[in-house]
Design a protein around this motif. Structure first.
Motif, PDB file in Angstrom:
ATOM      1  N   ASP A  63     -22.600  26.217 -11.425  1.00  0.00           N
ATOM      2  CA  ASP A  63     -22.562  27.339 -10.480  1.00  0.00           C
ATOM      3  C   ASP A  63     -22.879  28.631 -11.220  1.00  0.00           C
ATOM      4  O   ASP A  63     -22.640  28.741 -12.416  1.00  0.00           O
ATOM      5  CB  ASP A  63     -21.161  27.486  -9.864  1.00  0.00           C
ATOM      6  CG  ASP A  63     -20.797  26.343  -8.931  1.00  0.00           C
ATOM      7  OD1 ASP A  63     -21.660  25.935  -8.137  1.00  0.00           O
ATOM      8  OD2 ASP A  63     -19.658  25.863  -9.012  1.00  0.00           O
ATOM      9  N   VAL A  64     -23.357  29.618 -10.467  1.00  0.00           N
ATOM     10  CA  VAL A  64     -23.510  30.953 -11.036  1.00  0.00           C
ATOM     11  C   VAL A  64     -22.103  31.465 -11.337  1.00  0.00           C
ATOM     12  O   VAL A  64     -21.202  31.361 -10.508  1.00  0.00           O
ATOM     13  CB  VAL A  64     -24.240  31.895 -10.061  1.00  0.00           C
ATOM     14  CG1 VAL A  64     -24.279  33.315 -10.604  1.00  0.00           C
ATOM     15  CG2 VAL A  64     -25.643  31.381  -9.777  1.00  0.00           C
ATOM     16  N   THR A  65     -21.906  31.976 -12.535  1.00  0.00           N
ATOM     17  CA  THR A  65     -20.572  32.354 -13.001  1.00  0.00           C
ATOM     18  C   THR A  65     -20.591  33.741 -13.618  1.00  0.00           C
ATOM     19  O   THR A  65     -21.501  34.071 -14.377  1.00  0.00           O
ATOM     20  CB  THR A  65     -20.078  31.341 -14.065  1.00  0.00           C
ATOM     21  OG1 THR A  65     -20.135  30.026 -13.522  1.00  0.00           O
ATOM     22  CG2 THR A  65     -18.663  31.643 -14.511  1.00  0.00           C
ATOM     23  N   ASP A 145     -26.242  31.600 -15.259  1.00  0.00           N
ATOM     24  CA  ASP A 145     -26.798  30.801 -14.153  1.00  0.00           C
ATOM     25  C   ASP A 145     -26.269  29.365 -14.163  1.00  0.00           C
ATOM     26  O   ASP A 145     -25.453  28.998 -15.014  1.00  0.00           O
ATOM     27  CB  ASP A 145     -28.328  30.859 -14.149  1.00  0.00           C
ATOM     28  CG  ASP A 145     -28.999  30.073 -15.271  1.00  0.00           C
ATOM     29  OD1 ASP A 145     -28.333  29.292 -15.987  1.00  0.00           O
ATOM     30  OD2 ASP A 145     -30.225  30.245 -15.435  1.00  0.00           O
ATOM     31  N   GLN A 146     -26.749  28.567 -13.234  1.00  0.00           N
ATOM     32  CA  GLN A 146     -26.260  27.201 -13.051  1.00  0.00           C
ATOM     33  C   GLN A 146     -26.507  26.304 -14.259  1.00  0.00           C
ATOM     34  O   GLN A 146     -25.814  25.300 -14.444  1.00  0.00           O
ATOM     35  CB  GLN A 146     -26.919  26.555 -11.809  1.00  0.00           C
ATOM     36  CG  GLN A 146     -26.598  27.240 -10.511  1.00  0.00           C
ATOM     37  CD  GLN A 146     -27.601  28.335 -10.131  1.00  0.00           C
ATOM     38  OE1 GLN A 146     -28.215  28.987 -10.971  1.00  0.00           O
ATOM     39  NE2 GLN A 146     -27.749  28.560  -8.832  1.00  0.00           N
ATOM     40  N   GLN A 147     -27.479  26.636 -15.081  1.00  0.00           N
ATOM     41  CA  GLN A 147     -27.788  25.839 -16.269  1.00  0.00           C
ATOM     42  C   GLN A 147     -27.073  26.349 -17.521  1.00  0.00           C
ATOM     43  O   GLN A 147     -27.283  25.838 -18.622  1.00  0.00           O
ATOM     44  CB  GLN A 147     -29.306  25.815 -16.518  1.00  0.00           C
ATOM     45  CG  GLN A 147     -30.094  25.033 -15.486  1.00  0.00           C
ATOM     46  CD  GLN A 147     -30.234  25.781 -14.165  1.00  0.00           C
ATOM     47  OE1 GLN A 147     -30.449  26.981 -14.132  1.00  0.00           O
ATOM     48  NE2 GLN A 147     -30.103  25.057 -13.068  1.00  0.00           N
ATOM     49  N   LEU A 167     -24.691  43.731 -10.029  1.00  0.00           N
ATOM     50  CA  LEU A 167     -24.362  42.317 -10.197  1.00  0.00           C
ATOM     51  C   LEU A 167     -24.710  41.458  -8.983  1.00  0.00           C
ATOM     52  O   LEU A 167     -25.297  40.382  -9.122  1.00  0.00           O
ATOM     53  CB  LEU A 167     -22.882  42.158 -10.556  1.00  0.00           C
ATOM     54  CG  LEU A 167     -22.402  42.909 -11.804  1.00  0.00           C
ATOM     55  CD1 LEU A 167     -20.920  42.662 -12.032  1.00  0.00           C
ATOM     56  CD2 LEU A 167     -23.200  42.546 -13.020  1.00  0.00           C
ATOM     57  N   LEU A 168     -24.333  41.903  -7.784  1.00  0.00           N
ATOM     58  CA  LEU A 168     -24.548  41.091  -6.583  1.00  0.00           C
ATOM     59  C   LEU A 168     -26.017  40.718  -6.365  1.00  0.00           C
ATOM     60  O   LEU A 168     -26.307  39.557  -6.072  1.00  0.00           O
ATOM     61  CB  LEU A 168     -23.966  41.783  -5.350  1.00  0.00           C
ATOM     62  CG  LEU A 168     -24.104  41.012  -4.034  1.00  0.00           C
ATOM     63  CD1 LEU A 168     -23.438  39.633  -4.120  1.00  0.00           C
ATOM     64  CD2 LEU A 168     -23.529  41.827  -2.878  1.00  0.00           C
ATOM     65  N   PRO A 169     -26.960  41.653  -6.504  1.00  0.00           N
ATOM     66  CA  PRO A 169     -28.360  41.247  -6.320  1.00  0.00           C
ATOM     67  C   PRO A 169     -28.792  40.128  -7.274  1.00  0.00           C
ATOM     68  O   PRO A 169     -29.521  39.213  -6.877  1.00  0.00           O
ATOM     69  CB  PRO A 169     -29.149  42.534  -6.588  1.00  0.00           C
ATOM     70  CG  PRO A 169     -28.182  43.634  -6.314  1.00  0.00           C
ATOM     71  CD  PRO A 169     -26.843  43.099  -6.723  1.00  0.00           C
ATOM     72  N   ILE A 170     -28.335  40.171  -8.503  1.00  0.00           N
ATOM     73  CA  ILE A 170     -28.693  39.133  -9.478  1.00  0.00           C
ATOM     74  C   ILE A 170     -28.021  37.812  -9.115  1.00  0.00           C
ATOM     75  O   ILE A 170     -28.645  36.748  -9.149  1.00  0.00           O
ATOM     76  CB  ILE A 170     -28.320  39.572 -10.913  1.00  0.00           C
ATOM     77  CG1 ILE A 170     -29.130  40.808 -11.293  1.00  0.00           C
ATOM     78  CG2 ILE A 170     -28.539  38.446 -11.912  1.00  0.00           C
ATOM     79  CD1 ILE A 170     -28.641  41.511 -12.540  1.00  0.00           C
ATOM     80  N   GLN A 175     -28.358  32.328  -7.094  1.00  0.00           N
ATOM     81  CA  GLN A 175     -27.862  31.323  -6.161  1.00  0.00           C
ATOM     82  C   GLN A 175     -28.979  30.783  -5.282  1.00  0.00           C
ATOM     83  O   GLN A 175     -29.027  29.603  -4.995  1.00  0.00           O
ATOM     84  CB  GLN A 175     -26.736  31.912  -5.290  1.00  0.00           C
ATOM     85  CG  GLN A 175     -25.441  32.100  -6.065  1.00  0.00           C
ATOM     86  CD  GLN A 175     -24.386  32.860  -5.284  1.00  0.00           C
ATOM     87  OE1 GLN A 175     -24.678  33.631  -4.368  1.00  0.00           O
ATOM     88  NE2 GLN A 175     -23.123  32.634  -5.644  1.00  0.00           N
ATOM     89  N   ALA A 176     -29.903  31.663  -4.876  1.00  0.00           N
ATOM     90  CA  ALA A 176     -31.035  31.232  -4.058  1.00  0.00           C
ATOM     91  C   ALA A 176     -31.950  30.292  -4.837  1.00  0.00           C
ATOM     92  O   ALA A 176     -32.472  29.321  -4.279  1.00  0.00           O
ATOM     93  CB  ALA A 176     -31.818  32.444  -3.566  1.00  0.00           C
ATOM     94  N   LYS A 177     -32.151  30.558  -6.118  1.00  0.00           N
ATOM     95  CA  LYS A 177     -32.979  29.676  -6.960  1.00  0.00           C
ATOM     96  C   LYS A 177     -32.353  28.309  -7.118  1.00  0.00           C
ATOM     97  O   LYS A 177     -33.036  27.308  -7.211  1.00  0.00           O
ATOM     98  CB  LYS A 177     -33.203  30.308  -8.333  1.00  0.00           C
ATOM     99  CG  LYS A 177     -34.186  31.411  -8.362  1.00  0.00           C
ATOM    100  CD  LYS A 177     -34.376  31.916  -9.781  1.00  0.00           C
ATOM    101  CE  LYS A 177     -35.347  33.056  -9.841  1.00  0.00           C
ATOM    102  NZ  LYS A 177     -35.501  33.553 -11.220  1.00  0.00           N
ATOM    103  N   GLY A 178     -31.025  28.278  -7.208  1.00  0.00           N
ATOM    104  CA  GLY A 178     -30.333  27.020  -7.452  1.00  0.00           C
ATOM    105  C   GLY A 178     -30.068  26.217  -6.190  1.00  0.00           C
ATOM    106  O   GLY A 178     -29.699  25.071  -6.248  1.00  0.00           O
TER     107      GLY A 178
END
Length: 181
Positions: A63-65, A145-147, A167-170, A175-178
């Motif tokens: 997950d995005v963290t 990111d998720q990776q 932060l939120l835009p990034i 999240q959209a990419k993942g």
């Protein structure tokens, strides 16, 4: 040749003035990180939780963290703590803490007293993980990111403005990419 030597001090002055001018207009919170777009450093450190399990970088995959570097001795960490609670509890943001060069018992008491926004907290008692991350001091927040790749570094307090503007835009983009849908 003698005339050329007369211009050396002027050239040195112009170069120094150029560096100083550039430094005056840089935002000190946007210090570049050598780790951007690179995997989060490998680590194996104890958890701040009661079970004292060992945590590693696999904790940051999937997950995005937000990874938040904090300490009880840090006045700015006290300021940002209520907003981190809001992010975790009301907005469902995944936050992992790194308790940086701190007294473990005081850190545990702080989380009991003020609330715990962290899904997990890594104890970096010696600051070695902080050194690998290039931490200047607490608080610092990384978006991973998720990776497990570091995508952004924020130095200073995370508040509503920083969250909305930086932060939120990034986080949304990652999240959209993942998201496979």
């Amino acid at each position: 040749m003698k005339r050329l030597k007369l211009f050396i001090p002027l050239l040195v002055f112009v170069l120094l003035a150029g560096f100083l001018y550039r430094a005056l207009y840089q935002d000190p919170r946007t210090l570049p990180s050598a780790l951007l777009d690179k995997p989060f450093p490998a680590f194996s450190l104890p958890s701040l939780g009661e079970n004292q399990q060992t945590l590693d970088a696999s904790l940051l995959k999937g997950d995005v963290t937000l990874v938040n570097v904090w300490a009880t001795w840090c006045p700015s960490c006290h300021v940002e703590h209520p907003f981190l609670l809001k992010l975790a509890q009301q907005m469902g943001v995944r936050i992992v803490g790194i308790n940086y060069k701190d007294d473990t018992q005081q850190a545990k008491q702080w989380l009991v007293k003020l609330g715990n926004p962290y899904q997990a907290t890594v104890v970096d008692e010696t600051g070695d993980l902080g050194i690998e991350l290039g931490v200047y001091g607490a608080p610092e927040t990384y978006i991973v990111d998720q990776q497990g790749i570091i995508r952004y570094k924020h130095i200073g307090v995370v508040d509503e403005r920083v969250w909305q503007e930086s932060l939120l835009p990034i986080v949304k983009q990652l999240q959209a990419k993942g998201d496979p849908s």
